[in-house]
Design a protein around this motif. Structure first.
Motif, PDB file in Angstrom:
ATOM      1  N   GLY A 197       0.793  -1.215   0.000  1.00 51.51           N
ATOM      2  CA  GLY A 197       0.000   0.000   0.000  1.00 51.51           C
ATOM      3  C   GLY A 197       0.829   1.269   0.000  1.00 51.51           C
ATOM      4  N   VAL A 198       2.139   1.116  -0.185  1.00 55.11           N
ATOM      5  CA  VAL A 198       3.022   2.283  -0.093  1.00 55.11           C
ATOM      6  C   VAL A 198       2.820   3.212  -1.289  1.00 55.11           C
ATOM      7  CG1 VAL A 198       4.999   1.248  -1.309  1.00 55.11           C
ATOM      8  CG2 VAL A 198       5.399   2.983   0.439  1.00 55.11           C
ATOM      9  N   ARG A 199       2.843   4.496  -1.032  1.00 57.53           N
ATOM     10  CA  ARG A 199       2.768   5.469  -2.120  1.00 57.53           C
ATOM     11  C   ARG A 199       4.115   5.532  -2.810  1.00 57.53           C
ATOM     12  NH1 ARG A 199      -1.357   8.496  -2.589  1.00 57.53           N
ATOM     13  NH2 ARG A 199      -0.211  10.248  -3.493  1.00 57.53           N
ATOM     14  N   HIS A 200       4.088   5.786  -4.123  1.00 60.70           N
ATOM     15  CA  HIS A 200       5.309   5.863  -4.905  1.00 60.70           C
ATOM     16  C   HIS A 200       5.285   7.137  -5.733  1.00 60.70           C
ATOM     17  CE1 HIS A 200       2.803   4.452  -8.265  1.00 60.70           C
ATOM     18  NE2 HIS A 200       2.337   3.541  -7.416  1.00 60.70           N
ATOM     19  N   ALA A 201       6.340   7.372  -6.484  1.00 66.05           N
ATOM     20  CA  ALA A 201       6.474   8.640  -7.203  1.00 66.05           C
ATOM     21  C   ALA A 201       5.341   8.884  -8.192  1.00 66.05           C
ATOM     22  CB  ALA A 201       7.813   8.684  -7.934  1.00 66.05           C
ATOM     23  N   GLY A 202       4.708   7.825  -8.677  1.00 68.45           N
ATOM     24  CA  GLY A 202       3.630   7.983  -9.640  1.00 68.45           C
ATOM     25  C   GLY A 202       2.249   7.904  -9.045  1.00 68.45           C
ATOM     26  N   SER A 203       2.151   7.829  -7.708  1.00 65.36           N
ATOM     27  CA  SER A 203       0.835   7.715  -7.088  1.00 65.36           C
ATOM     28  C   SER A 203      -0.004   8.958  -7.343  1.00 65.36           C
ATOM     29  CB  SER A 203       0.977   7.516  -5.579  1.00 65.36           C
ATOM     30  OG  SER A 203       1.531   6.270  -5.260  1.00 65.36           O
ATOM     31  N   HIS A 204      -1.294   8.741  -7.527  1.00 68.38           N
ATOM     32  CA  HIS A 204      -2.223   9.857  -7.617  1.00 68.38           C
ATOM     33  C   HIS A 204      -2.487  10.400  -6.210  1.00 68.38           C
ATOM     34  CE1 HIS A 204      -2.931   7.695 -11.415  1.00 68.38           C
ATOM     35  NE2 HIS A 204      -3.248   8.875 -11.893  1.00 68.38           N
ATOM     36  N   PRO A 205      -2.962  11.626  -6.093  1.00 74.76           N
ATOM     37  CA  PRO A 205      -3.240  12.174  -4.762  1.00 74.76           C
ATOM     38  C   PRO A 205      -4.321  11.372  -4.043  1.00 74.76           C
ATOM     39  CG  PRO A 205      -3.268  13.899  -6.444  1.00 74.76           C
ATOM     40  CD  PRO A 205      -3.241  12.588  -7.163  1.00 74.76           C
ATOM     41  N   PRO A 206      -4.296  11.352  -2.703  1.00 78.20           N
ATOM     42  CA  PRO A 206      -5.388  10.725  -1.949  1.00 78.20           C
ATOM     43  C   PRO A 206      -6.714  11.419  -2.265  1.00 78.20           C
ATOM     44  CG  PRO A 206      -3.517  11.215  -0.523  1.00 78.20           C
ATOM     45  CD  PRO A 206      -3.261  11.914  -1.833  1.00 78.20           C
ATOM     46  N   PRO A 207      -7.839  10.754  -2.029  1.00 73.31           N
ATOM     47  CA  PRO A 207      -9.145  11.377  -2.260  1.00 73.31           C
ATOM     48  C   PRO A 207      -9.271  12.722  -1.550  1.00 73.31           C
ATOM     49  CG  PRO A 207      -9.423   9.045  -1.887  1.00 73.31           C
ATOM     50  CD  PRO A 207      -7.971   9.348  -1.629  1.00 73.31           C
ATOM     51  N   ALA A 208      -9.992  13.652  -2.192  1.00 70.79           N
ATOM     52  CA  ALA A 208     -10.120  15.015  -1.689  1.00 70.79           C
ATOM     53  C   ALA A 208     -11.468  15.224  -1.023  1.00 70.79           C
ATOM     54  CB  ALA A 208      -9.950  16.005  -2.831  1.00 70.79           C
ATOM     55  N   LEU A 209     -11.490  16.143  -0.064  1.00 68.09           N
ATOM     56  CA  LEU A 209     -12.716  16.586   0.576  1.00 68.09           C
ATOM     57  C   LEU A 209     -12.851  18.079   0.346  1.00 68.09           C
ATOM     58  CD1 LEU A 209     -12.307  14.772   4.012  1.00 68.09           C
ATOM     59  CD2 LEU A 209     -13.755  14.045   2.117  1.00 68.09           C
ATOM     60  N   GLY A 210     -14.085  18.598   0.407  1.00 66.43           N
ATOM     61  CA  GLY A 210     -14.196  20.044   0.258  1.00 66.43           C
ATOM     62  C   GLY A 210     -15.606  20.507   0.006  1.00 66.43           C
ATOM     63  N   ALA A 211     -15.742  21.687  -0.555  1.00 60.24           N
ATOM     64  CA  ALA A 211     -17.027  22.309  -0.825  1.00 60.24           C
ATOM     65  C   ALA A 211     -17.145  22.618  -2.302  1.00 60.24           C
ATOM     66  CB  ALA A 211     -17.162  23.592  -0.015  1.00 60.24           C
ATOM     67  N   ARG A 212     -18.353  22.976  -2.739  1.00 55.26           N
ATOM     68  CA  ARG A 212     -18.525  23.392  -4.138  1.00 55.26           C
ATOM     69  C   ARG A 212     -18.876  24.871  -4.171  1.00 55.26           C
ATOM     70  NH1 ARG A 212     -23.454  21.842  -8.142  1.00 55.26           N
ATOM     71  NH2 ARG A 212     -22.736  22.978  -9.942  1.00 55.26           N
ATOM     72  N   HIS A 213     -20.129  25.188  -4.452  1.00 57.72           N
ATOM     73  CA  HIS A 213     -20.522  26.593  -4.545  1.00 57.72           C
ATOM     74  C   HIS A 213     -20.851  27.171  -3.174  1.00 57.72           C
ATOM     75  CE1 HIS A 213     -21.111  26.572  -9.000  1.00 57.72           C
ATOM     76  NE2 HIS A 213     -21.252  25.291  -8.759  1.00 57.72           N
ATOM     77  N   THR A 214     -21.473  26.354  -2.327  1.00 59.06           N
ATOM     78  CA  THR A 214     -21.984  26.863  -1.062  1.00 59.06           C
ATOM     79  C   THR A 214     -21.564  25.956   0.068  1.00 59.06           C
ATOM     80  OG1 THR A 214     -24.032  25.611  -1.301  1.00 59.06           O
ATOM     81  CG2 THR A 214     -24.015  27.842  -2.185  1.00 59.06           C
ATOM     82  N   GLY A 215     -21.603  26.507   1.260  1.00 58.22           N
ATOM     83  CA  GLY A 215     -21.342  25.694   2.446  1.00 58.22           C
ATOM     84  C   GLY A 215     -19.876  25.343   2.595  1.00 58.22           C
ATOM     85  N   HIS A 216     -19.597  24.560   3.614  1.00 54.86           N
ATOM     86  CA  HIS A 216     -18.219  24.151   3.904  1.00 54.86           C
ATOM     87  C   HIS A 216     -18.247  22.767   4.515  1.00 54.86           C
ATOM     88  CE1 HIS A 216     -14.008  24.497   4.949  1.00 54.86           C
ATOM     89  NE2 HIS A 216     -14.307  24.105   6.172  1.00 54.86           N
ATOM     90  N   ASP A 217     -17.338  21.943   4.101  1.00 54.09           N
ATOM     91  CA  ASP A 217     -17.247  20.584   4.622  1.00 54.09           C
ATOM     92  C   ASP A 217     -16.377  20.599   5.865  1.00 54.09           C
ATOM     93  OD1 ASP A 217     -16.739  17.924   5.176  1.00 54.09           O
ATOM     94  OD2 ASP A 217     -16.825  17.350   3.070  1.00 54.09           O
ATOM     95  N   PRO A 218     -16.935  20.351   7.054  1.00 47.57           N
ATOM     96  CA  PRO A 218     -16.157  20.433   8.285  1.00 47.57           C
ATOM     97  C   PRO A 218     -15.082  19.366   8.374  1.00 47.57           C
ATOM     98  CG  PRO A 218     -18.319  19.502   8.735  1.00 47.57           C
ATOM     99  CD  PRO A 218     -18.336  19.990   7.307  1.00 47.57           C
ATOM    100  N   ALA A 219     -15.136  18.351   7.510  1.00 46.09           N
ATOM    101  CA  ALA A 219     -14.115  17.303   7.562  1.00 46.09           C
ATOM    102  C   ALA A 219     -12.771  17.787   7.044  1.00 46.09           C
ATOM    103  CB  ALA A 219     -14.572  16.084   6.754  1.00 46.09           C
ATOM    104  N   GLY A 220     -12.765  18.949   6.434  1.00 47.92           N
ATOM    105  CA  GLY A 220     -11.501  19.479   5.903  1.00 47.92           C
ATOM    106  C   GLY A 220     -11.580  19.583   4.405  1.00 47.92           C
ATOM    107  N   ALA A 221     -11.087  20.665   3.853  1.00 45.72           N
ATOM    108  CA  ALA A 221     -11.239  20.930   2.427  1.00 45.72           C
ATOM    109  C   ALA A 221      -9.907  20.918   1.720  1.00 45.72           C
ATOM    110  CB  ALA A 221     -11.926  22.276   2.211  1.00 45.72           C
ATOM    111  N   ALA A 222      -9.681  19.894   0.895  1.00 47.35           N
ATOM    112  CA  ALA A 222      -8.531  19.908   0.003  1.00 47.35           C
ATOM    113  C   ALA A 222      -8.867  20.718  -1.235  1.00 47.35           C
ATOM    114  CB  ALA A 222      -8.136  18.493  -0.381  1.00 47.35           C
ATOM    115  N   VAL A 223     -10.162  20.837  -1.517  1.00 44.87           N
ATOM    116  CA  VAL A 223     -10.629  21.611  -2.669  1.00 44.87           C
ATOM    117  C   VAL A 223     -11.503  22.745  -2.144  1.00 44.87           C
ATOM    118  CG1 VAL A 223     -11.977  21.540  -4.790  1.00 44.87           C
ATOM    119  CG2 VAL A 223     -10.591  19.568  -4.134  1.00 44.87           C
TER     120      VAL A 223
END
Length: 414
Positions: free
Chosen positions: A265-291
């Motif tokens: 399960g180790v990340r390597h140089a070609g790994s894609h980023p981990p899944p992102a959390l965030g908001a869109r147009h309105t509101g805010h995701d309290p879990a933390g926003a990468a986006v």
């Protein structure tokens, strides 16, 4: 019970799986309920136990059964039956074969392979999971399976197998599996790609798509043709390690698996980023926003929207062409969406199933342009399905415990 199992087979087939008569007979005869004697978690978070009115009906749905959690995180399960059927069909299990399974789960998958006539060794790093799988196999009366508590990265040292099947999400394939594989053997495994674990079927051997060979038009990590002129970083050594053969793989299907720990399960140089959390147009995701909040930069281009299968095809292409592709769970959407994160993980663009593009952050304009070019490129190639991709793998990951990780991609005609 006979009616429940006939309906069970119908549900698997409705998911697009073409089963051989032998495979259908295995699914129709192995009692799945005996492999979840302590129950499992329902989709709504509740626990289903034997004796509950919905226990058997839920067991014989085409759904994953989560059997162990670490807090709220699933760490062991019985996979979705249609996905098991696809992987077993790809594995082409025949009587007399020896199969190495990485990840015992409940023991149900091993029982299916034994019913097909294989002799199976199943390895699981969790001793309690291995113990329960072993007990379930005894309870079901199915012979021909040996369950071992051990490190799946090492496989089964000193033994030889015709097939290797992996039932946990990995970031690459262990070299030990290929050492333990017969010359005409096959590995079927879910390998991380842009936030998912699509299933690959891999064989060792030199190929134009193998490590160290630039594949024309692959546009993957390490290739300066990455989407919209984006130059991605290298994912590993530019040539195979001396004494090793190139490894190539075909994409079998989309999938989502629990991620492996350790070298697998180790990340390597070609790994894609981990899944992102965030908001869109309105509101805010309290879990933390990468986006951050996103705004529409390109309107919808498809009506109706891409169906789920076609959207996953586009998603796979985006991951092949751009290293920053990943999965995004945002507050305005019920389902996860395809995102391209910028290098700071604080912005980027999102591609929706209708072809519209949302973007935000300091590099919103650039990533919106990249997202649009990914859509255009996929469309101009004739919307290649996921199964059309061939993957070249190179040794990477932890130098003390390397893995064969995806490096190059190309669409194979036909």
């Amino acid at each position: 019970m006979a009616d429940a199992r006939r309906h069970y087979l119908d549900l698997i087939r409705l998911d697009g799986v073409r089963m051989t008569p032998e495979l259908a007979a295995a699914f129709g005869s192995v009692p799945r309920e005996l492999f979840v004697p302590e129950g499992f978690r329902r989709r709504d978070g509740g626990w289903v136990a034997p004796g509950d009115p919905d226990f058997l009906p839920t067991v014989y749905r085409n759904d994953v059964l989560v059997t162990k959690l670490n807090g709220d995180r699933p760490v062991s399960s019985s996979s979705q039956p249609s996905l098991m059927a696809i992987m077993l069909r790809e594995l082409d299990v025949r009587p007399g074969m020896r199969v190495l399974e990485i990840g015992a789960g409940t023991g149900y998958n091993a029982a299916l392979m034994a019913t097909l006539g294989a002799t199976v060794t199943s390895v699981d790093v969790q001793e309690d999971v291995a113990d329960r799988a072993r007990s379930a196999l005894v309870r079901s009366g199915i012979a021909g399976v040996r369950v071992v508590a051990g490190d799946g990265y090492l496989g089964d040292p000193g033994e030889q197998y015709d097939r290797v099947i992996v039932t946990v999400g990995v970031t690459g394939l262990s070299p030990h599996w290929f050492e333990q594989l017969t010359p005409d053997g096959l590995v079927v495994a879910p390998v991380e790609h842009a936030g998912h674990h699509p299933v690959l079927a891999a064989r060792p051997g030199n190929s134009a798509a193998g490590p160290g060979n630039r594949v024309a038009g692959s546009g993957g990590p390490g290739n300066p043709e990455a989407g919209s002129g984006e130059s991605a970083t290298s994912t590993g050594p530019s040539t195979p390690v001396p004494g090793t053969a190139a490894v190539t793989a075909r994409v079998v299907c989309s999938a989502g698996f629990m991620a492996a720990a350790g070298p697998l399960g180790v990340r390597h140089a070609g790994s894609h980023p981990p899944p992102a959390l965030g908001a869109r147009h309105t509101g805010h995701d309290p879990a933390g926003a990468a986006v951050p909040e996103l705004v529409e930069t390109a309107p919808a281009r498809w009506k109706p929207s891409l169906d789920p299968a076609a959207y996953r095809d586009l998603w796979y292409a985006a991951g092949a062409w751009h290293r920053r592709a990943t999965l995004a769970n945002l507050s305005d959407f019920e389902q996860a969406r395809l995102a391209l994160l910028d290098e700071s993980d604080t912005g980027g663009a999102m591609i929706l199933p209708d072809g519209s593009v949302l973007a935000g952050g300091d590099e919103a304009d650039r990533y919106a342009e990249i997202a649009t070019s990914v859509i255009d490129r996929w469309w101009d190639l004739g919307r290649p399905p996921m199964r059309a991709w061939q993957v070249g793998l190179a040794l990477g990951g932890d130098p003390s415990a390397p893995i064969w990780a995806p490096r190059t991609w190309q669409v194979v005609p036909g």
